[in-house]
Scaffold this active site. Structure first.
Site, PDB file in Angstrom:
ATOM      1  N   CYS B  70       0.671  -1.030   0.053  1.00  0.00           N
ATOM      2  CA  CYS B  70      -0.019  -0.075   0.013  1.00  0.00           C
ATOM      3  C   CYS B  70       0.900   1.150   0.147  1.00  0.00           C
ATOM      4  O   CYS B  70       0.167   2.494   0.079  1.00  0.00           O
ATOM      5  CB  CYS B  70      -0.987   0.165   1.275  1.00  0.00           C
ATOM      6  SG  CYS B  70      -0.059   0.258   2.611  1.00  0.00           S
ATOM      7  N   CYS B  73       4.489   1.832   4.318  1.00  0.00           N
ATOM      8  CA  CYS B  73       6.077   1.620   4.686  1.00  0.00           C
ATOM      9  C   CYS B  73       6.861   2.720   4.269  1.00  0.00           C
ATOM     10  O   CYS B  73       7.495   3.320   4.984  1.00  0.00           O
ATOM     11  CB  CYS B  73       6.737   0.313   4.552  1.00  0.00           C
ATOM     12  SG  CYS B  73       5.321  -1.034   5.082  1.00  0.00           S
ATOM     13  N   CYS B 173       3.722  -7.054   6.184  1.00  0.00           N
ATOM     14  CA  CYS B 173       3.489  -7.841   4.948  1.00  0.00           C
ATOM     15  C   CYS B 173       4.779  -8.593   4.542  1.00  0.00           C
ATOM     16  O   CYS B 173       4.819  -9.723   4.285  1.00  0.00           O
ATOM     17  CB  CYS B 173       3.095  -6.933   3.625  1.00  0.00           C
ATOM     18  SG  CYS B 173       1.094  -6.297   4.139  1.00  0.00           S
ATOM     19  N   CYS B 209       2.691  -1.994  10.784  1.00  0.00           N
ATOM     20  CA  CYS B 209       1.662  -1.748   9.932  1.00  0.00           C
ATOM     21  C   CYS B 209       1.249  -0.273   9.970  1.00  0.00           C
ATOM     22  O   CYS B 209       0.079  -0.039  10.509  1.00  0.00           O
ATOM     23  CB  CYS B 209       0.445  -2.677   9.882  1.00  0.00           C
ATOM     24  SG  CYS B 209      -0.189  -2.645   8.205  1.00  0.00           S
ATOM     25  N   HIS B 250       2.915  -3.893  26.333  1.00  0.00           N
ATOM     26  CA  HIS B 250       2.257  -4.036  27.713  1.00  0.00           C
ATOM     27  C   HIS B 250       3.524  -3.527  28.742  1.00  0.00           C
ATOM     28  O   HIS B 250       2.892  -2.908  29.818  1.00  0.00           O
ATOM     29  CB  HIS B 250       1.805  -5.376  27.743  1.00  0.00           C
ATOM     30  CG  HIS B 250       0.803  -5.663  29.166  1.00  0.00           C
ATOM     31  ND1 HIS B 250      -0.195  -4.890  29.474  1.00  0.00           N
ATOM     32  CD2 HIS B 250       0.929  -6.489  30.101  1.00  0.00           C
ATOM     33  CE1 HIS B 250      -0.886  -4.998  30.496  1.00  0.00           C
ATOM     34  NE2 HIS B 250      -0.160  -6.267  31.184  1.00  0.00           N
ATOM     35  N   CYS B 253       3.973   0.011  28.906  1.00  0.00           N
ATOM     36  CA  CYS B 253       2.935   0.804  28.640  1.00  0.00           C
ATOM     37  C   CYS B 253       2.823   1.742  29.943  1.00  0.00           C
ATOM     38  O   CYS B 253       2.827   1.393  31.076  1.00  0.00           O
ATOM     39  CB  CYS B 253       1.512  -0.079  28.549  1.00  0.00           C
ATOM     40  SG  CYS B 253       0.121   1.125  28.293  1.00  0.00           S
ATOM     41  N   CYS B 277      -6.700   1.635  31.332  1.00  0.00           N
ATOM     42  CA  CYS B 277      -6.178   0.479  30.478  1.00  0.00           C
ATOM     43  C   CYS B 277      -7.249   0.011  29.450  1.00  0.00           C
ATOM     44  O   CYS B 277      -8.411   0.039  29.806  1.00  0.00           O
ATOM     45  CB  CYS B 277      -5.989  -0.796  31.540  1.00  0.00           C
ATOM     46  SG  CYS B 277      -5.431  -2.326  30.494  1.00  0.00           S
ATOM     47  N   CYS B 283      -7.062  -4.561  23.618  1.00  0.00           N
ATOM     48  CA  CYS B 283      -5.486  -4.136  23.444  1.00  0.00           C
ATOM     49  C   CYS B 283      -4.742  -5.193  23.306  1.00  0.00           C
ATOM     50  O   CYS B 283      -4.731  -6.351  23.942  1.00  0.00           O
ATOM     51  CB  CYS B 283      -5.062  -3.298  24.636  1.00  0.00           C
ATOM     52  SG  CYS B 283      -3.466  -2.714  24.338  1.00  0.00           S
ATOM     53  N   CYS B 292       6.681   1.294  20.960  1.00  0.00           N
ATOM     54  CA  CYS B 292       6.065   2.337  20.580  1.00  0.00           C
ATOM     55  C   CYS B 292       5.795   3.360  21.845  1.00  0.00           C
ATOM     56  O   CYS B 292       5.757   4.668  21.672  1.00  0.00           O
ATOM     57  CB  CYS B 292       4.563   1.976  19.942  1.00  0.00           C
ATOM     58  SG  CYS B 292       4.734   1.103  18.482  1.00  0.00           S
ATOM     59  N   CYS B 304      -0.570   4.777  19.484  1.00  0.00           N
ATOM     60  CA  CYS B 304      -1.784   4.501  19.603  1.00  0.00           C
ATOM     61  C   CYS B 304      -2.644   4.393  20.871  1.00  0.00           C
ATOM     62  O   CYS B 304      -3.918   5.101  20.804  1.00  0.00           O
ATOM     63  CB  CYS B 304      -2.007   3.033  18.993  1.00  0.00           C
ATOM     64  SG  CYS B 304      -1.540   3.011  17.218  1.00  0.00           S
ATOM     65  N   CYS B 311      -3.709  -1.179  21.331  1.00  0.00           N
ATOM     66  CA  CYS B 311      -2.812  -1.409  20.342  1.00  0.00           C
ATOM     67  C   CYS B 311      -3.243  -2.400  19.524  1.00  0.00           C
ATOM     68  O   CYS B 311      -3.961  -3.473  20.062  1.00  0.00           O
ATOM     69  CB  CYS B 311      -1.488  -2.045  21.172  1.00  0.00           C
ATOM     70  SG  CYS B 311      -0.297  -3.051  20.358  1.00  0.00           S
ATOM     71  N   CYS B 314       0.389  -4.641  15.569  1.00  0.00           N
ATOM     72  CA  CYS B 314       0.439  -4.520  14.107  1.00  0.00           C
ATOM     73  C   CYS B 314       2.093  -5.090  13.654  1.00  0.00           C
ATOM     74  O   CYS B 314       2.461  -5.305  12.678  1.00  0.00           O
ATOM     75  CB  CYS B 314       0.362  -3.260  13.407  1.00  0.00           C
ATOM     76  SG  CYS B 314       1.405  -1.964  14.077  1.00  0.00           S
TER      77      CYS B 314
END
Lengths: 500, 390
Positions: B70, B73, B173, B209, B250, B253, B277, B283, B292, B304, B311, B314
């Site tokens: 797509c 990336c 992918c 992703c 996790h 987080c 949470c 999640c 992240c 996210c 989450c 991805c």
């Protein structure tokens, strides 16, 4: 004697594009455009939880994925019978807006502008502007080493390639500035939706969070940067290009096509959706004053020349069961039609339907006809219109959050039903249709902007808009097909969307 | 002539800073510190990086191939902040082939690609974006047209991977099959379509992703500074660099204490739940490895969960199909082919590292902090295998 030219891959587009042309006496007599890569997205939604669909739909396209996300969530809203909270409506508009700004900047500076640039011309820059000199120094070193990728190798310069070294150097400087500036649009998206590309936070019924006053301040700052850059760099660049080196090219209306335009409308400005930043409408045969209302039931989707099973042409999208051995088929893109006609979609279509005055005046003042150049002008005007509107929406959001914090209308997924999302993505009209059985997706159909613009022939053997726009185009040297690429790039294609 | 002059003064007048470098020493060290951070290294590495950078004689040649993509990336790569894409393109990498960036198209692009391969020998990086479809002899992805022949992406990728110094499977992918793997084109991951010896000796996967730009750029910089061996020796069992995928979302987080305290978001409209949470909203943080929460996205602005969204997992091999429904809380899972209830996972954890639900999740179940309805078994999710390896 006709000569066949194949350009595969066409670069500086999203996804895979192949163009075939029959050239006779230096002019294109016939053309075929196609995509040879498909993922089979419509089958991927089937049997899944409908709630997943907007997140999955975003992955149809990495360039305009945000719009797929919002279109998908709108289809879900319509399935669930959602009464969308105002905060959510505005947040979604802002998110979509970031998609348009980022995409339009990439379109012009990374995809289009190199059709008019010979990077070696930078070496002849003799001015004293320090930024331009800095770029000259960098490129000089790279060119001498034979390492000036991705600008080299390049096509042989033809009569439309910019002659003035200062202008070339300036445009290449802005190529890099654009790379940096467009990140700000994605930063706005990140503050609204966590990250970009692939933002989250839009869910059936609304959004997942309400931005804080701090974030509103940051977004206002980022937007003001973007508005300033679009007004002081992007707009003057396009105006300079189209009124100076490309003036007669634009006046000839090269790459016009049939002159059929469709917009399904986008950016609801009130809860009812009656008022939109871009209205819907259809124009036929270049008769700009005769605007028709859009009846979405008249949209069909043909697959005679596409690698799919011959099913009935369904209004919300043809079935996507692959048939790779189909005779005469030449693309994974289908052929959507409105009232049986191939329609051009995208910024130019939207602004013509909107009867945008800036576009109309520029075209009138400089004698620019519908075609490649008009598409460039529409691209930048639209980018400006959206960025400026977003500043207003931010104020509106700020006001509205004082009245209510409501962001979500919680509804249950029905055991069966159907939902439709119909809106404009950066490259044009987009529709998502979801059908649910036993609370699972039973069918999901997409009609994407690039399917409109880069469609193959339809059931009546009529060409798609890009194929039509290539007819009659002079190609003096088939080994140097710049003239073809200019027309192709003006259609803002996302081939991954197109084939999906 | 005059109008153009005016035009130039308008368009360059707004430029306060020179974006083409000319860094002072201090700025340069600051840049190296940012690079160290992008690499997941401490700032004490900055002088070492500075030394290495000053000694680098050449840009890294890159061939960027797109299969079932797509381009998300690629767009995410453009969001790189340190180094910025301008610096990357002008100073650090030679984009020898890219469908998105390359000036020439068609045969000229393919000629340049062949010439590059001949000239460079083994000294190039191959980036593959997108899954590779195997059904119908690879006919779902054809690319390029030379001598009257269309080429399948499968052949392209195999040919170009054979000699590459480093092969990067960019995005979920290419790394695991991703979303296309749940379609009908036989979409597979890069490691499935390449020889296993080649995978062992040259492949690094950068899933996501999309993937965070630092994950790719950091890996490329690491290759340039410390060499290929350094990149390959620090991968997890899915060939992800541990620099970026070493910890569970996790476990990093900032809302973890709400999980421990049993405070979960159920109504997005309720402002009192705004920071809670998101486990009950589906999640996937407990089974997802990525940095992240610490690194954050788009120049460190957000991620996210920051916007009250779960989450979606991805970066994991089972994304998307294996983690669907995305908005339902993690079900009981099937681990190494066996169906297990959450209560029993904890016992397996000591032996199996393939799954990432922390032991505390079991404690939560045991102590009743998770509401009853979240304990009931749902459709099993296979958390043990790469979906494209079947």
């Amino acid at each position: 004697m006709a000569e066949k030219l194949v350009i595969d891959p066409v670069t500086r587009v999203e996804g895979h594009l192949r163009v075939e042309a029959e050239i006779e006496s230096g002019v294109i007599k016939n053309a075929w455009v196609s995509s040879n890569i498909a993922r089979g997205f419509e089958q991927i939604f089937v049997k899944k939880d409908p709630w997943d669909a907007p997140l999955v739909a975003q992955r149809v396209c990495g360039l305009c994925g945000g719009s797929h996300g919002v279109c998908g969530v709108t289809a879900l809203d319509s399935l669930l019978g959602v009464d969308l909270p105002e905060n959510a409506r505005i947040m979604r508009n802002l998110l979509m807006g970031t998609d348009f700004i980022s995409t339009h900047i990439i379109r012009f500076y990374q995809f289009i502008i190199l059709d008019f640039i010979d990077a070696s011309s930078v070496l002849n820059y003799t001015g004293i502007e320090s930024t331009l000199l800095a770029l000259k120094k960098k490129l000089e070193k790279a060119l001498n080493k034979g390492d000036a990728y991705p600008f080299k190798p390049s096509f042989d310069a033809d009569e439309l390639v910019i002659k003035d070294p200062a202008m070339t150097t300036l445009f290449l400087t802005h190529y890099f500035e654009a790379l940096e500036v467009r990140k700000k649009a994605h930063q706005v998206a990140a503050l609204l939706g966590g990250r970009m590309p692939g933002f989250v936070g839009i869910i059936p019924g609304g959004v997942t969070h309400l931005i804080s006053a701090d974030d509103i301040g940051t977004i206002r700052y980022l937007l003001s940067n973007l508005v300033k850059w679009i007004n002081s760099i992007f707009l003057p660049d396009v105006i300079a290009l189209v009124t100076s080196p490309l003036l007669s090219y634009g006046q000839q209306g090269v790459g016009k096509g049939r002159g059929n335009f469709l917009s399904v409308g986008a950016f609801d400005l009130d809860p009812t959706g009656h008022e939109r930043l871009f209205p819907s409408g259809a124009i036929f045969n270049g008769k700009l004053s005769e605007l028709e209302p859009v009846d979405s039931r008249r949209i069909t989707d043909d697959v005679k020349y596409s690698w799919y099973n011959e099913g009935s042409a369904k209004q919300e999208g043809a079935e996507s069961r692959f048939d790779l051995n189909k005779k005469k088929a030449y693309s994974f893109v289908k052929a959507p039609r409105y009232k049986g006609k191939a329609m051009e979609v995208g910024p130019l279509a939207r602004l013509l339907v909107k009867k945008d005055e800036t576009l109309a005046n520029l075209m009138k003042d400089f004698g620019i006809q519908i075609g490649v150049v008009a598409r460039y002008v529409a691209l930048v005007i639209e980018c400006k219109v959206i960025a400026e509107a977003m500043v207003d929406w931010l104020d509106e959001l700020s006001e509205n959050t004082k009245k209510t914090k409501r962001i979500w209308d919680e509804r249950k997924v029905p055991s069966s039903g159907r939902g439709v999302g119909l809106m404009e993505a950066p490259s044009g009209a987009l529709s998502h249709v979801v059908e649910v059985k036993k609370s699972r997706v039973n069918r999901y159909q997409l009609i994407t902007p690039t399917a409109w613009n880069a469609s193959p022939r339809d059931n009546q053997n009529k060409r798609g808009p890009l194929e039509e726009a290539l007819l009659g185009l002079p190609v003096p040297n088939p080994n140097n097909p710049l003239s073809i690429l200019r027309v192709v790039h003006s259609f803002n294609l996302c081939m991954s969307c197109g084939a999906h | 002539m005059e109008s153009r002059h005016l035009y130039r003064s308008i368009t360059t007048g707004g430029l306060k800073e020179n974006i083409f470098g000319g860094l002072t020493r201090r700025e340069f060290i600051g840049y190296c510190t940012a690079l160290a951070a992008a690499l997941g290294l401490s700032s004490s590495y900055a002088p070492k990086i500075a030394k290495a950078l000053e000694e680098i004689p050449k840009k890294t040649p890159i061939f960027w191939i797109q299969s079932q993509v797509c381009s998300g990336c690629f767009v995410s790569f453009l969001n790189s902040s340190a180094p910025a894409p301008t610096d990357l393109i002008l100073d650090s990498i030679s984009v020898r082939f890219s469908p998105n960036l390359q000036t020439v198209s068609g045969d000229l692009a393919l000629d340049a690609l062949d010439a590059g391969l001949n000239e460079l020998g083994k000294h190039y990086v191959l980036i593959v974006e997108g899954a590779v479809p195997l059904k119908e002899g690879g006919s779902f992805a054809h690319y390029g047209y030379k001598n009257g022949q269309k080429g399948s992406i499968l052949n392209w990728v195999r040919k170009m991977a054979a000699r590459a110094e480093l092969i990067v499977g960019l995005g979920t992918c290419a790394s695991f099959g991703g979303i296309p793997a749940s379609g009908k084109t036989g979409a597979k991951s890069l490691k499935t379509v390449l020889d296993s010896s080649l995978v062992e000796s040259a492949l690094v996967d950068i899933p996501g992703c999309p993937p965070h730009p630092d994950w790719l750029v950091g890996t490329l910089v690491k290759l340039e500074l410390f060499g290929k061996e350094e990149v390959l020796k620090n991968l997890d069992q899915h060939r992800r660099p541990k620099d970026f995928y070493g910890e569970l979302v996790h476990d990093q987080c900032p809302r973890r204490h709400f999980f421990e305290a049993g405070k979960f978001t159920s109504d997005w409209n309720d402002p009192t739940q705004a920071g809670y949470c998101l486990f009950k909203k589906g999640c996937k943080g407990p089974v997802t490895r990525a940095d992240c929460p610490v690194r954050q996205w788009n120049g460190g602005l957000s991620w996210c969960v920051e916007v009250n969204h779960p989450c979606i997992g991805c970066t994991e091999p089972q994304f998307y199909q294996g983690l669907s429904p995305l908005y339902e809380s993690l079900p009981d899972v099937s681990l190494l082919g066996q169906r297990l209830r959450p209560e029993t996972i904890g016992k397996v954890l000591g032996a199996a590292t393939a799954i990432g639900i922390g032991g505390h999740l079991m404690e939560m179940v045991a102590t009743g902090k998770l509401p009853k309805r979240d304990q009931k078994p749902k459709k099993p999710t296979d958390l043990s295998s790469d979906q494209s390896d079947d």
